[in-house]
Design a protein around this motif. Structure first.
Motif, PDB file in Angstrom:
ATOM      1  N   ASN A   1      29.448  42.688  36.418  1.00 21.10           N
ATOM      2  CA  ASN A   1      29.897  43.036  37.711  1.00 21.10           C
ATOM      3  C   ASN A   1      28.820  42.465  38.578  1.00 21.10           C
ATOM      4  OD1 ASN A   1      31.081  43.798  40.252  1.00 21.10           O
ATOM      5  ND2 ASN A   1      31.781  45.878  39.204  1.00 21.10           N
TER       6      ASN A   1
ATOM      7  N   GLN B   1      35.640  47.281  42.197  1.00 17.90           N
ATOM      8  CA  GLN B   1      35.089  47.812  43.335  1.00 17.90           C
ATOM      9  C   GLN B   1      34.296  49.244  43.058  1.00 17.90           C
ATOM     10  OE1 GLN B   1      38.827  46.807  45.813  1.00 17.90           O
ATOM     11  NE2 GLN B   1      37.035  46.746  47.211  1.00 17.90           N
TER      12      GLN B   1
ATOM     13  N   PRO C   1      29.071  47.594  44.743  1.00 19.62           N
ATOM     14  CA  PRO C   1      30.332  48.558  44.501  1.00 19.62           C
ATOM     15  C   PRO C   1      30.521  48.941  45.926  1.00 19.62           C
ATOM     16  CG  PRO C   1      28.235  49.600  43.732  1.00 19.62           C
ATOM     17  CD  PRO C   1      27.719  48.043  43.954  1.00 19.62           C
TER      18      PRO C   1
ATOM     19  N   GLY D   1      32.845  49.930  40.271  1.00 18.01           N
ATOM     20  CA  GLY D   1      31.834  49.699  39.353  1.00 18.01           C
ATOM     21  C   GLY D   1      32.193  50.539  37.954  1.00 18.01           C
TER      22      GLY D   1
END
Length: 532
Positions: free
Chosen positions: A50, A389, A54, A391
């Motif tokens: 990722n 978004q 976040p 996480g």
């Protein structure tokens, strides 16, 4: 401002976005549809990071408020632990356990001291070491749909699952690298008797895939069988198994505020052997949790913290994952709703809570649609963006989930794989190297030209962009001449082509024999006693 590495301290190399993989991501476009070409198979979606900051849904004050309220729930209301052996361990650790009652209350300092013993990121080992997955930090792992009682496809409709359906779903999961693990039985094979079903299914998971897999915590005997099958499958000793987490289980709180005996036995057997426990309250706002998302999150967090604390009582340092599954219900019918704005909020807030405790975060790709249609796509995409978004690290039900989890859909599996690959492509860092900036090409074309014939374009045209599995980019006339095929029809063709080209991963013959001997012996012994 904190950097992403401050928020997500652990990472591995992101192999998403490699040109070799992109060339095979979609296998062709437009006019190639329906010509019997080989089904699209991916090769390089093994390590997904990722790369985004976040989203912080909660302010620091809001995060503190939920945390403090959760601890107050555990101190003043407590939770029911419905297994005497578990209550004995809790009492010995300092929890408030009273004779004749299943209720357990926790001092907040005790809870937090236990939670801090949980490890951060860890490795979940597969029988093929190239399939090991990193859990936590910035890492993302996607798991197939799990635990559906029904399956469906365009040809045969919705039906109860069979072993053949189960095996076909496992083969699909093996065929796409964007699926990193199998999250359980993708569909329940109801033609296998419950007393021996786990033996056949877990044996199939070893033979048909080389990725990490899951064991249901439905009583101590099933856990013990699963641990032995996982050990045999990897070809390792008991000692190595205990040192290398190689199996995971999902532990659901019986919300509100209860852990039942099979779940607690699962924690004791799995954490006791240093295997992965994913603590996941099932908190539907308005049904098994307060109707407000904040209230549901308080209950989710209290249940999660209590379960995580218990894993660390069983074995300090045992790998554990903070799970969130808070969504809402349709207040008109009581039916669960997924892929909603409320679900996205709960997912992102859950990620903030998990990061607060330094524990990997489990969430899910969900929808409530009954067929492969616009609803199934937009609800799943809402879920996926909430997951990214928020996480999320350990993503269950990432491919194939339909009907609020009641159905595993073959076509939806392909649609989800396509969307997961798109997410992976989005997370690939943008190349801003000198070559990628393309100054030579811009100079060559100049004002008013085009780039189709430049050397820069010709050297990259096969791998420049993600090639989707299902999108049909033909113009209207060409599409009409082809019979106006729908996404549903494309997905139906692709999963069949994928199965036609499935190849079982290599398995040492000695391991296969040992596995068969164990399964056959346990069947002769009757498997696990059932009520029917």
């Amino acid at each position: 401002m904190s950097s992403i590495d401050d928020i997500f301290p652990a990472a591995i190399e992101n192999t998403a976005g490699a040109p070799e993989r992109r060339r095979r991501a979609g296998g062709g476009r437009g006019g190639d549809r329906g010509k019997g070409r080989k089904a699209p198979v991916t090769l390089r979606y093994r390590s997904i990071l990722n790369t985004q900051q976040p989203s912080l849904l909660l302010s620091e004050e809001g995060l503190d408020a939920i945390h403090e309220a959760s601890l107050k729930v555990l101190e003043e209301i407590g939770m029911d632990f419905m297994l005497a052996e578990a209550r004995e361990l809790l009492k010995a650790a300092g929890a408030d356990v009273r004779p004749g009652s299943e209720r357990v209350r926790f001092d907040r300092d005790l809870v937090m001291s236990l939670v801090t013993k949980a490890p951060g990121p860890f490795t979940l080992h597969a029988r093929n070491s190239e399939r090991n997955i990193e859990i936590g930090g910035r890492n993302i792992a996607f798991g197939q749909v799990a635990s559906a009682p029904y399956c469906s496809d365009k040809d045969n409709g919705r039906r109860t699952g069979t072993q053949a359906d189960f095996r076909n779903m496992i083969k699909l999961a093996q065929s796409y690298d964007i699926i990193h693990m199998t999250g359980g039985y993708p569909v329940e094979p109801t033609d296998l008797h419950a007393s021996v079903r786990h033996l056949d299914c877990l044996s199939d998971l070893v033979k048909l895939t080389d990725k990490p897999f899951h064991a249901y915590s439905l009583g101590r005997e099933r856990n013990l069988d699963a641990l032995e099958i996982a050990r045999i499958g990897r070809g390792i000793s008991v000692e190595q198994m205990d040192a290398e987490p190689s199996l995971f289980t999902i532990i659901n709180a019986s919300s509100p505020l209860r852990y039942d005996a099979p779940m607690l036995q699962g924690i004791m057997e799995m954490s006791g052997r240093n295997q992965v426990v994913v603590i996941t309250p099932f908190t539907l706002a308005g049904a098994m949790a307060p109707v407000t998302i904040a209230g549901a999150l308080v209950q989710q967090n209290a249940e999660a913290l209590a379960g995580i604390a218990f894993t660390q009582i069983v074995r300090p340092g045992a790998p554990v994952v903070y799970g969130g599954f808070t969504s809402n219900v349709d207040m008109k019918s009581g039916a669960p709703a997924f892929g909603t704005p409320e679900y996205m909020k709960a997912v992102m807030a859950g990620g903030q809570l998990a990061r607060r405790y330094g524990i990997p975060y489990r969430t899910s790709n969900t929808c409530a649609a009954n067929t492969l249609d616009a609803q199934s796509a937009y609800e799943s995409m809402m879920s996926l963006w909430g997951v990214i978004q928020g996480g999320g690290n350990f993503i269950m039900h990432a491919a194939g989930w339909m009907e609020g989890g009641l159905t595993a859909s073959f076509e939806k599996f392909i649609l989800d794989v396509d969307m997961l690959q798109m997410v992976a492509e989005f997370l690939t860092p943008l190349d801003t190297s000198t070559d990628a900036l393309a100054m030579d090409a811009i100079s060559e074309v100049g004002p008013g030209g085009h780039y189709f014939g430049t050397a820069h374009t010709l050297s990259r045209y096969e791998s420049a962009f993600y090639s989707p599995i299902l999108s049909d980019w033909r113009n209207f006339e060409s599409w009409s001449l082809a019979g106006q095929p729908t996404t549903f029809e494309h997905a139906n063709r692709v999963w069949k082509e994928t199965l036609a080209h499935y190849e079982a991963p290599a398995l040492d013959p000695g391991i296969a024999d040992e596995l068969d001997d164990f399964v056959n012996r346990r069947k002769r012994e009757g498997g696990v006693a059932t009520d029917f």
